[in-house]
Design a protein around this motif. Structure first.
Motif, mmCIF file in Angstrom:
data_model
loop_
_atom_site.group_PDB
_atom_site.id
_atom_site.type_symbol
_atom_site.label_atom_id
_atom_site.label_comp_id
_atom_site.label_asym_id
_atom_site.label_seq_id
_atom_site.Cartn_x
_atom_site.Cartn_y
_atom_site.Cartn_z
ATOM 1 N N ASP A 226 110.330 137.969 167.196
ATOM 2 C CA ASP A 226 109.011 138.282 167.717
ATOM 3 C C ASP A 226 108.597 137.382 168.878
ATOM 4 O OD1 ASP A 226 108.444 135.978 165.988
ATOM 5 O OD2 ASP A 226 108.259 137.438 164.365
ATOM 6 N N VAL A 227 108.231 136.128 168.606
ATOM 7 C CA VAL A 227 107.728 135.232 169.645
ATOM 8 C C VAL A 227 108.631 134.003 169.722
ATOM 9 C CG1 VAL A 227 105.348 136.012 169.338
ATOM 10 C CG2 VAL A 227 106.185 134.037 168.035
ATOM 11 N N ILE A 228 108.289 133.079 170.595
ATOM 12 C CA ILE A 228 109.077 131.853 170.732
ATOM 13 C C ILE A 228 108.782 130.911 169.563
ATOM 14 C CG2 ILE A 228 109.529 129.821 172.145
ATOM 15 C CD1 ILE A 228 108.859 131.427 174.595
ATOM 16 N N HIS A 229 109.838 130.504 168.876
ATOM 17 C CA HIS A 229 109.758 129.475 167.852
ATOM 18 C C HIS A 229 110.606 128.288 168.328
ATOM 19 C CE1 HIS A 229 107.902 132.393 165.140
ATOM 20 N NE2 HIS A 229 108.853 133.250 165.495
ATOM 21 N N SER A 230 110.718 127.277 167.495
ATOM 22 C CA SER A 230 111.576 126.137 167.842
ATOM 23 C C SER A 230 112.183 125.577 166.563
ATOM 24 C CB SER A 230 110.785 125.051 168.575
ATOM 25 O OG SER A 230 111.653 124.043 169.066
ATOM 26 N N PHE A 231 113.504 125.493 166.548
ATOM 27 C CA PHE A 231 114.264 125.070 165.360
ATOM 28 C C PHE A 231 114.457 123.558 165.411
ATOM 29 C CE2 PHE A 231 118.467 124.417 163.278
ATOM 30 C CZ PHE A 231 118.153 124.895 162.018
ATOM 31 N N TRP A 232 113.780 122.854 164.488
ATOM 32 C CA TRP A 232 113.794 121.390 164.512
ATOM 33 C C TRP A 232 114.082 120.856 163.115
ATOM 34 C CZ3 TRP A 232 108.952 117.793 164.652
ATOM 35 C CH2 TRP A 232 109.362 116.456 164.772
ATOM 36 N N VAL A 233 115.256 120.228 162.971
ATOM 37 C CA VAL A 233 115.580 119.488 161.757
ATOM 38 C C VAL A 233 115.322 118.022 162.078
ATOM 39 C CG1 VAL A 233 117.324 118.972 160.019
ATOM 40 C CG2 VAL A 233 117.332 121.197 161.181
ATOM 41 N N VAL A 234 114.341 117.423 161.426
ATOM 42 C CA VAL A 234 113.813 116.122 161.846
ATOM 43 C C VAL A 234 114.898 115.051 161.976
ATOM 44 C CG1 VAL A 234 112.161 114.299 161.305
ATOM 45 C CG2 VAL A 234 111.540 116.698 160.924
ATOM 46 N N PRO A 235 115.747 114.787 160.962
ATOM 47 C CA PRO A 235 116.741 113.718 161.107
ATOM 48 C C PRO A 235 117.938 114.083 161.991
ATOM 49 C CG PRO A 235 116.926 114.710 158.954
ATOM 50 C CD PRO A 235 115.738 115.329 159.596
ATOM 51 N N PHE A 236 117.987 115.332 162.488
ATOM 52 C CA PHE A 236 118.989 115.654 163.504
ATOM 53 C C PHE A 236 118.598 115.050 164.850
ATOM 54 C CE2 PHE A 236 120.950 119.841 161.695
ATOM 55 C CZ PHE A 236 121.280 119.156 160.531
ATOM 56 N N LEU A 237 117.313 114.664 165.001
ATOM 57 C CA LEU A 237 116.759 114.122 166.256
ATOM 58 C C LEU A 237 116.925 115.106 167.404
ATOM 59 C CD1 LEU A 237 118.067 110.427 166.094
ATOM 60 C CD2 LEU A 237 116.181 111.497 164.853
ATOM 61 N N PHE A 238 116.937 116.393 167.081
ATOM 62 C CA PHE A 238 117.241 117.409 168.084
ATOM 63 C C PHE A 238 116.536 118.697 167.698
ATOM 64 C CE2 PHE A 238 119.745 120.904 169.818
ATOM 65 C CZ PHE A 238 120.048 120.479 171.102
ATOM 66 N N LYS A 239 116.003 119.385 168.674
ATOM 67 C CA LYS A 239 115.417 120.698 168.438
ATOM 68 C C LYS A 239 115.710 121.596 169.633
ATOM 69 C CE LYS A 239 110.779 119.551 170.195
ATOM 70 N NZ LYS A 239 110.682 120.552 171.266
ATOM 71 N N GLN A 240 115.681 122.897 169.371
ATOM 72 C CA GLN A 240 115.931 123.850 170.443
ATOM 73 C C GLN A 240 115.088 125.099 170.204
ATOM 74 O OE1 GLN A 240 120.010 125.375 171.142
ATOM 75 N NE2 GLN A 240 119.807 124.465 173.166
ATOM 76 N N ASP A 241 114.607 125.680 171.308
ATOM 77 C CA ASP A 241 113.732 126.838 171.206
ATOM 78 C C ASP A 241 114.485 128.066 170.711
ATOM 79 O OD1 ASP A 241 111.533 125.447 171.993
ATOM 80 O OD2 ASP A 241 111.496 126.186 174.051
ATOM 81 N N VAL A 242 113.763 128.897 169.960
ATOM 82 C CA VAL A 242 114.272 130.171 169.458
ATOM 83 C C VAL A 242 113.492 131.247 170.205
ATOM 84 C CG1 VAL A 242 114.697 131.557 167.394
ATOM 85 C CG2 VAL A 242 114.640 129.058 167.228
ATOM 86 N N ILE A 243 114.145 131.901 171.160
ATOM 87 C CA ILE A 243 113.454 132.729 172.146
ATOM 88 C C ILE A 243 113.831 134.194 171.965
ATOM 89 C CG2 ILE A 243 113.073 133.096 174.619
ATOM 90 C CD1 ILE A 243 113.954 130.199 175.060
ATOM 91 N N PRO A 244 112.842 135.094 171.903
ATOM 92 C CA PRO A 244 113.170 136.530 171.831
ATOM 93 C C PRO A 244 113.814 136.998 173.124
ATOM 94 C CG PRO A 244 110.806 136.209 172.150
ATOM 95 C CD PRO A 244 111.390 134.852 171.887
ATOM 96 N N GLY A 245 114.899 137.754 173.000
ATOM 97 C CA GLY A 245 115.594 138.243 174.186
ATOM 98 C C GLY A 245 116.499 137.223 174.842
ATOM 99 N N HIS A 246 116.693 136.079 174.210
ATOM 100 C CA HIS A 246 117.593 135.058 174.750
ATOM 101 C C HIS A 246 118.185 134.283 173.582
ATOM 102 C CE1 HIS A 246 119.184 132.040 177.533
ATOM 103 N NE2 HIS A 246 118.764 131.136 176.665
#
Length: 321
Positions: A226-246
């Motif tokens: 649906d919309v832009i989310h962001s996948f963030w696992v806190v102790p991974f120290l890394f997150k990345q956007d979850v984008i519709p159509g990409h």
């Protein structure tokens, strides 16, 4: 009494109280820090890394803070130096000598910020390229699906007794073919998903639970319905956007067993705060057993991965390859 005399007398009590105020402030700061674990100080508030890739991010974070602190000390030092040694004396009313068009100083405060920004850019670009580097054949591939207001997980795996093929499954049509090339052959797969009311049965933490094997590389393929989310696992120290159509992709190798918290880090709507999930890192044997358990519950195949990538986006990526 003269006005000047009254001013001096009014300042004396404040001067006497200043050491008391500073002492009280020092005691307060010390008391509030009694419970602080000084072993955590080098991480500067960051969580303990639990993947092979996370220490690189922590190092970048520490270096940025060190550079910022050094810059701050220099600036604060110059401000204090000018304030103390170039203040106007109370007995003198003339304007101090004015300095204009000092070329060495102007060159210094022009070149120095450029050097600082260039150095930060170099290390950031170097580490970003390394973190987003993809292996030819990761040990595991998981399609993370973001939707309002929870998460779904497609385990693209060969699970005993499950038939199908992740490369041709219509529910994974939103994933570009170039990422499907790394899928295992004839991977029927299993899935899990959550709603805002889902909870981890062991810890009671809200959200569905994503299982990962310790010591084995996992590729995350991120898609949205649906919309832009962001996948963030806190102790991974890394997150990345979850984008519709990409489709965004990255890989990690977990190094520590345990259950960790994850969340959506992109304001995605009214129930954004409820988009929570858990990550459970277990042994490879326990991970395979979990996949079988999902199959036994009938959660075979895949849930819809999301909005298909647009043709302009596909064409743009082909030009970059």
């Amino acid at each position: 009494m003269s006005p000047n005399g009254s001013d001096r007398s009014s300042r004396r009590p404040m001067r006497r109280k200043l050491p008391q105020v500073l002492t009280a402030g020092l005691i307060l700061a010390t008391a509030t820090g009694c419970s602080y674990n000084w072993e955590d100080f080098p991480r500067l508030g960051m969580p303990t890394p639990v993947t092979e890739e996370a220490p690189r991010i922590l190092s970048l974070w520490q270096g940025s803070w060190a550079a910022a602190l050094a810059t701050g000390v220099l600036v604060w030092g110059l401000i204090l130096w000018a304030t103390i040694f170039h203040r106007r004396s109370r007995t003198k009313v003339e304007v101090p000598p004015q300095t204009r068009y000092n070329m060495p100083i102007e060159a210094l405060y022009t070149v120095t910020p450029l050097i600082i920004v260039s150095v930060l850019f170099y290390f950031t670009a170097r580490d970003e390229s390394k973190l987003l580097e993809l292996s030819a054949k990761p040990a595991h591939t998981i399609n993370v699906v973001g939707y309002q207001w929870s998460w779904g997980f497609n385990y693209v795996e060969n699970v005993p007794g499950v038939t199908g093929d992740g490369k041709t499954d219509k529910n994974l049509a939103a994933i570009p073919d170039k990422y499907k090339e790394a899928f295992p052959a004839n991977a029927g797969g299993v899935y899990d998903y959550g709603i805002p009311g889902t909870r981890n049965p062991q810890t009671g933490n809200p959200g569905p639970t994503l299982w990962l094997p310790k010591g084995e590389k996992v590729r995350f393929v991120l898609t949205s319905r649906d919309v832009i989310h962001s996948f963030w696992v806190v102790p991974f120290l890394f997150k990345q956007d979850v984008i519709p159509g990409h489709t965004n992709v990255f890989e990690v190798t977990p190094t520590q067993e345990g259950t960790f918290l994850g969340k959506c880090a992109e304001l995605c709507g009214v129930d954004h705060s409820r988009m929570l999930f858990n990550v459970k890192v277990v042994s490879p044997e326990r991970y395979q057993q979990h996949l079988k358990e999902l199959a036994e519950k009938g959660q075979t195949g895949y849930i819809p991965s999301g909005i298909a990538q647009t043709d302009p986006a596909r064409n743009a990526e082909k030009k970059q390859l």
